[in-house]
Write an enzyme that holds these catalytic residues in place. Structure first.
Site, PDB file in Angstrom:
ATOM      1  N   LYS A 151     -20.488  -7.334   4.646  1.00 56.59           N
ATOM      2  CA  LYS A 151     -21.535  -7.465   3.649  1.00 56.59           C
ATOM      3  C   LYS A 151     -21.525  -6.278   2.691  1.00 56.59           C
ATOM      4  O   LYS A 151     -21.273  -5.139   3.090  1.00 56.59           O
ATOM      5  CB  LYS A 151     -22.893  -7.557   4.350  1.00 56.59           C
ATOM      6  CG  LYS A 151     -24.056  -7.894   3.428  1.00 56.59           C
ATOM      7  CD  LYS A 151     -25.349  -8.027   4.224  1.00 56.59           C
ATOM      8  CE  LYS A 151     -26.529  -8.291   3.314  1.00 56.59           C
ATOM      9  NZ  LYS A 151     -27.794  -8.359   4.059  1.00 56.59           N
ATOM     10  N   LYS A 203     -25.269  -0.583   0.720  1.00 56.65           N
ATOM     11  CA  LYS A 203     -25.543   0.727   0.131  1.00 56.65           C
ATOM     12  C   LYS A 203     -24.862   1.837   0.919  1.00 56.65           C
ATOM     13  O   LYS A 203     -24.541   2.899   0.374  1.00 56.65           O
ATOM     14  CB  LYS A 203     -27.046   1.012   0.119  1.00 56.65           C
ATOM     15  CG  LYS A 203     -27.927  -0.007  -0.540  1.00 56.65           C
ATOM     16  CD  LYS A 203     -29.393   0.372  -0.303  1.00 56.65           C
ATOM     17  CE  LYS A 203     -30.338  -0.739  -0.650  1.00 56.65           C
ATOM     18  NZ  LYS A 203     -31.734  -0.413  -0.316  1.00 56.65           N
ATOM     19  N   LYS A 222     -27.338  -0.410  14.718  1.00 60.00           N
ATOM     20  CA  LYS A 222     -27.681   0.882  14.125  1.00 60.00           C
ATOM     21  C   LYS A 222     -27.734   2.005  15.154  1.00 60.00           C
ATOM     22  O   LYS A 222     -27.400   3.152  14.846  1.00 60.00           O
ATOM     23  CB  LYS A 222     -29.016   0.784  13.376  1.00 60.00           C
ATOM     24  CG  LYS A 222     -28.928  -0.085  12.122  1.00 60.00           C
ATOM     25  CD  LYS A 222     -30.252  -0.127  11.365  1.00 60.00           C
ATOM     26  CE  LYS A 222     -30.126  -0.952  10.102  1.00 60.00           C
ATOM     27  NZ  LYS A 222     -31.383  -1.014   9.327  1.00 60.00           N
TER      28      LYS A 222
END
Length: 355
Positions: free
Chosen positions: A217, A220, A115
């Site tokens: 994966k 969102k 991230k």
């Protein structure tokens, strides 16, 4: 886990739309666990500001996740359902755990590296300390089990390390105060205040992949809405996304081993199996040798049948904001009582003068 009352904790962030991967990998498992364990399910709104500080309407996003919990089948009479910000003991314990955890432990966290990217110096301190707050979420209730996917296993390992270091660092005070609980750690029986929480890994589809790339994966945050089936999608949207899902030109194999090296085929078969509550072998037995032009409509029909009632109920619940807030408020009061019971002992163990 001997000595501790069996209790499950888990939560979801109120960011973006919940999707099929969230339902199959988490929500569906939450529902089953509430009949076997005492369960606490949280909307982890404080985690959501680690990567994005300013949200358009964080309170409404929190309500939507709570509505999804309820629509999917979580029962506030069986489980405690609340949002993290209502229970300040989470962040209090997280600070203490920041002083227990080591910087080296945090720097090794794969999700922080992913991230933060190349500009790690510009990442927030909250993002680095995210796993410490996650450990506090779990351990403020002295939870014995956490349902986790593969991507959260490392964070749970850190929570276990923090629990063991706290237990070791304060072993004498824990014993003097009589707060020790006997438990098994590996092959040893030890006394400690915090449990070494066990993961609950598995479920029908613990890892649902993107409809556009079977090696990634379902997320969102993917810029393509076609990569995921949102729980708020209507029947037409679901059918369209499955029709457009990436596949290879070969027919479905006659044996489940034939899915190896075919990530998109494996993903769609896995989704069907999870929704139908069947094994992948049973799905291949039914559809093996058929083209995707025959399999996709069957998958779309099944997905619509399973998800449409949840979508309708979620939309209905979202309109009743007072009801959702009442559930979260009641859950927050119940969770807060448990958390404060833990923190009174933690403050005493550490040695703070709070009298």
């Amino acid at each position: 886990m001997s000595g501790f009352k069996e209790l499950v904790f888990s939560g979801m962030q109120p960011t973006g739309n919940l999707h099929l991967g969230n339902y199959l990998g988490a929500l569906q498992r939450f529902i089953g666990l509430q009949d076997s364990y005492e369960c606490i399910y949280c909307v982890v709104d404080q985690h959501s500001i680690t990567a994005q500080l300013v949200h358009d309407d964080l309170a409404e996003q929190t309500r939507q996740i709570a509505a999804a919990y309820l629509a999917a089948g979580l029962d506030p009479k069986k489980s405690i359902i609340f949002n993290q910000a209502r229970v300040p003991q989470h962040t209090e314990l997280a600070w203490y755990f920041n002083c227990v955890a080591r910087i080296g432990w945090m720097n090794r966290m794969t999700q922080f590296k992913d991230k933060a990217g190349k500009d790690r110096e510009n990442a927030s301190l909250g993002l680095l300390a995210y796993p410490s707050l996650m450990a506090a979420d779990i351990l403020v209730y002295r939870a014995t089990h956490v349902p986790v996917g593969e991507d959260q296993k490392q964070h749970l390992e850190l929570a276990r390390d923090i629990a063991q270091k706290f237990n070791n660092d304060f072993s004498a005070r824990i014993a003097d105060l009589g707060y020790g609980v006997e438990m098994e750690v590996g092959e040893e029986r030890v006394n400690g205040f915090f449990p070494v929480t066990e993961p609950l890994i598995g479920g029908a589809a613990p890892r649902v992949m993107s409809l556009r790339d079977g090696t990634k994966k379902m997320s969102k945050s993917d810029p393509s809405d076609l990569s995921r089936i949102n729980l708020k999608d209507d029947a037409d949207a679901i059918a369209k996304k499955i029709k457009k899902a990436k596949t290879d030109p070969e027919a479905l194999p006659s044996e489940v081993e034939g899915l190896a090296g075919r990530p998109e085929a494996e993903n769609l078969v896995g989704i069907y199996a999870a929704l139908a509550e069947k094994s992948r072998e049973e799905v291949i037995s039914e559809f093996g040798g058929q083209q995707f032009s025959a399999f996709k409509p069957a998958l779309a029909e099944l997905a619509v049948a399973k998800l449409s009632p949840i979508t309708s109920e979620m939309n209905r619940i979202c309109e009743d904001r007072e009801h959702v807030d009442a559930v979260l408020r009641d859950g927050g009061e119940r969770a807060g009582a448990i958390a404060e019971g833990t923190m009174k002992m933690v403050r005493e163990i550490i040695g703070f003068n709070t009298k």
